[in-house]
Design a protein around this motif. Structure first.
Motif, short mmCIF file in Angstrom:
data_model
loop_
_atom_site.label_atom_id
_atom_site.label_comp_id
_atom_site.label_asym_id
_atom_site.label_seq_id
_atom_site.Cartn_x
_atom_site.Cartn_y
_atom_site.Cartn_z
N GLY A 191 0.96 1.32 -7.91
CA GLY A 191 1.44 2.64 -7.83
C GLY A 191 2.63 2.96 -7.08
O GLY A 191 3.58 3.75 -7.39
N ILE A 192 2.85 2.34 -5.82
CA ILE A 192 3.94 2.25 -5.40
C ILE A 192 5.32 1.65 -5.95
O ILE A 192 6.28 2.30 -5.84
N LEU A 193 5.13 0.63 -6.68
CA LEU A 193 6.17 0.13 -7.50
C LEU A 193 6.61 1.24 -8.55
O LEU A 193 7.83 1.44 -8.93
N LEU A 194 5.53 1.82 -9.31
CA LEU A 194 5.89 2.51 -10.30
C LEU A 194 5.96 4.25 -10.34
O LEU A 194 6.64 4.86 -11.11
N GLN A 195 5.06 4.57 -9.16
CA GLN A 195 5.09 5.93 -8.84
C GLN A 195 5.32 6.42 -7.55
O GLN A 195 4.42 6.67 -6.91
N PRO A 196 6.27 6.05 -6.82
CA PRO A 196 6.42 5.92 -5.23
C PRO A 196 6.47 7.47 -4.98
O PRO A 196 6.16 7.61 -3.77
N GLU A 197 6.80 8.25 -5.83
CA GLU A 197 6.67 9.71 -5.33
C GLU A 197 5.41 10.17 -5.19
O GLU A 197 4.98 11.33 -4.45
N PHE A 198 4.32 9.36 -5.58
CA PHE A 198 2.89 9.76 -5.16
C PHE A 198 2.58 9.43 -3.65
O PHE A 198 1.54 10.11 -3.08
N PHE A 199 3.63 8.86 -2.84
CA PHE A 199 3.08 8.52 -1.37
C PHE A 199 4.13 8.82 -0.57
O PHE A 199 5.18 9.15 -0.77
N ASN A 200 3.59 9.01 0.47
CA ASN A 200 4.60 9.05 1.81
C ASN A 200 4.93 7.71 2.34
O ASN A 200 4.07 6.83 2.77
N LEU A 201 6.27 7.12 2.36
CA LEU A 201 6.63 5.86 2.78
C LEU A 201 7.23 6.03 4.09
O LEU A 201 8.24 6.75 4.20
N LYS A 202 6.75 5.38 5.27
CA LYS A 202 7.34 5.47 6.64
C LYS A 202 8.02 4.16 6.87
O LYS A 202 7.28 3.08 6.61
N PRO A 203 9.13 4.04 7.28
CA PRO A 203 9.82 2.59 7.73
C PRO A 203 8.94 2.09 9.07
O PRO A 203 8.52 3.19 9.83
N ALA A 204 8.82 0.98 9.07
CA ALA A 204 8.02 0.35 10.36
C ALA A 204 8.51 -0.99 10.42
O ALA A 204 8.80 -1.73 9.66
N HIS A 205 8.40 -1.70 11.75
CA HIS A 205 8.48 -3.19 11.96
C HIS A 205 7.18 -3.52 11.91
O HIS A 205 6.28 -3.06 13.06
N ILE A 206 6.64 -4.77 11.39
CA ILE A 206 5.58 -5.20 11.40
C ILE A 206 5.75 -6.60 11.67
O ILE A 206 6.52 -7.32 11.29
N GLU A 207 4.71 -6.83 12.85
CA GLU A 207 4.73 -8.34 13.17
C GLU A 207 3.21 -8.75 12.91
O GLU A 207 2.41 -7.55 13.07
N ILE A 208 2.79 -10.09 12.53
CA ILE A 208 1.54 -10.38 12.50
C ILE A 208 0.88 -11.18 13.53
O ILE A 208 1.63 -12.14 14.11
N GLU A 209 -0.28 -10.69 14.08
CA GLU A 209 -0.77 -11.42 15.18
C GLU A 209 -1.20 -12.78 14.96
O GLU A 209 -2.14 -12.98 14.01
N LEU A 210 -0.65 -13.75 15.38
CA LEU A 210 -1.19 -15.18 15.15
C LEU A 210 -1.91 -16.07 16.33
O LEU A 210 -2.33 -17.13 16.03
N ALA A 211 -2.08 -15.39 17.61
CA ALA A 211 -2.48 -16.05 18.54
C ALA A 211 -3.72 -15.39 19.17
O ALA A 211 -4.34 -16.01 20.08
N GLY A 212 -3.96 -13.85 18.96
CA GLY A 212 -5.12 -13.28 19.59
C GLY A 212 -6.45 -13.81 19.48
O GLY A 212 -6.85 -14.12 18.03
#
Length: 307
Positions: A241-262
């Motif tokens: 849906g995000i690929l083909l119909q992005p207008e259906f979604f609210n998209l917000k910029p973010a910086h994501i890191e994945i926790e690898l040690a916790g």
């Protein structure tokens, strides 16, 4: 209309079956390759499931044998949700193994990307092991990739552990490699799948959509959520849906890191929506009515295309 050339990494899985079906028949998409990876269940079954789906749909997109385990940690399983084989609830025809394209997944993806006249979109709706291997082995491919669309991660609590969503928890190291690639990335997190659920009345409409609708109805009716929630949550198709119909979604910029040690937070998606250095766009809301209408139309379209 120029079609989006897509390479799909998937671990079917019930909701993967729906997402893959949409990509196979949507007129906006030129699906170039299906990379079956371990994930919801073992590679033995996810590969079979991808082949069985295409046999049922009468499609001929090459299927590639992907990773059979994560980069570092032991594999996890969601067989309790999707059934032992990943597609409990429907009797598919015997798989057509002639659809398998022989070779290493990273190399075959690299060849497809380099030979493409246009930039390629990557979609990951399972653990991201194969995309991580591609980026490490063939970093020159990054400049020929349009974007990555991922179903994975969580803004709040997870569904695999208190802080980790299943697809990311499956291979957190791979997810971190992908998110650090510098490529434009859009993410459909767990919360969007929770919100974009299918109601009982919508499930009845799906059942009425021919053979494809009956197939998906049968699969959805056999999902067993670990929290006992009786709603049919639609995770992987939200990435489509995000690929083909992005207008259906609210998209917000973010910086994501994945926790690898916790100790308790391994695999958590740490999303910073206040960062001055975002590396993703994250879907934070979805128009559920429009999404449901689109979802059913995609099924009708696939049923007509299958004949």
């Amino acid at each position: 209309m120029t079609k989006k050339r897509v390479i799909l990494s998937t671990d079917p899985g019930i909701d993967d079956i729906a997402a893959t079906t949409f990509l196979l028949f949507d007129p906006q998409v030129d699906l170039r390759m299906i990379v079956a990876t371990w994930g919801n269940v073992s590679l033995k079954y996810t590969l079979q499931n991808a082949l069985k789906l295409e046999t049922f749909l009468h499609t001929k997109v090459p299927v590639v044998v992907g990773a059979n385990q994560p980069l570092v940690r032991p594999a996890i399983s969601a067989a309790s949700v999707h059934g032992e084989t990943g597609i409990a609830g429907y009797e598919f025809p015997k798989e057509d193994t002639s659809l398998i394209k022989k070779g290493l997944a990273a190399t075959l993806m690299h060849e497809e990307i380099q030979n493409s006249p246009e930039k390629v979109t990557l979609m990951g709706i399972g653990p991201l092991t194969d995309f991580a291997l591609l980026f490490k082995q063939y970093p020159e491919d990054l400049e020929k990739i349009e974007e990555i669309v991922i179903m994975g991660g969580n803004i709040g609590h997870g569904n695999h552990s208190p802080f980790a969503e299943y697809n990311i928890a499956g291979d957190p190291e791979a997810a971190q490699i992908v998110l650090q690639s510098g490529l434009p990335t859009k993410i459909a997190p767990l919360e969007i799948g929770n919100k974009a659920h299918i109601t009982a009345s919508e499930l009845d409409k799906i059942k009425a959509c021919g053979e494809v609708g009956n197939m998906l109805y049968s699969l959805f009716s056999n999902i067993h959520e670990p929290d006992g929630d009786t709603r049919i949550k639609i995770y992987d198709p939200t990435a489509v849906g995000i690929l083909l119909q992005p207008e259906f979604f609210n998209l917000k910029p973010a910086h994501i890191e994945i926790e690898l040690a916790g100790r308790y937070t391994y695999g958590a998606s740490v999303m910073d929506f206040l960062s001055d250095n975002p590396n993703t766009e994250v879907a934070t809301d979805v128009d559920t009515h429009k999404f449901a209408e689109w979802f059913i139309e995609e099924i009708k379209q696939a049923d007509q295309g299958r004949k």
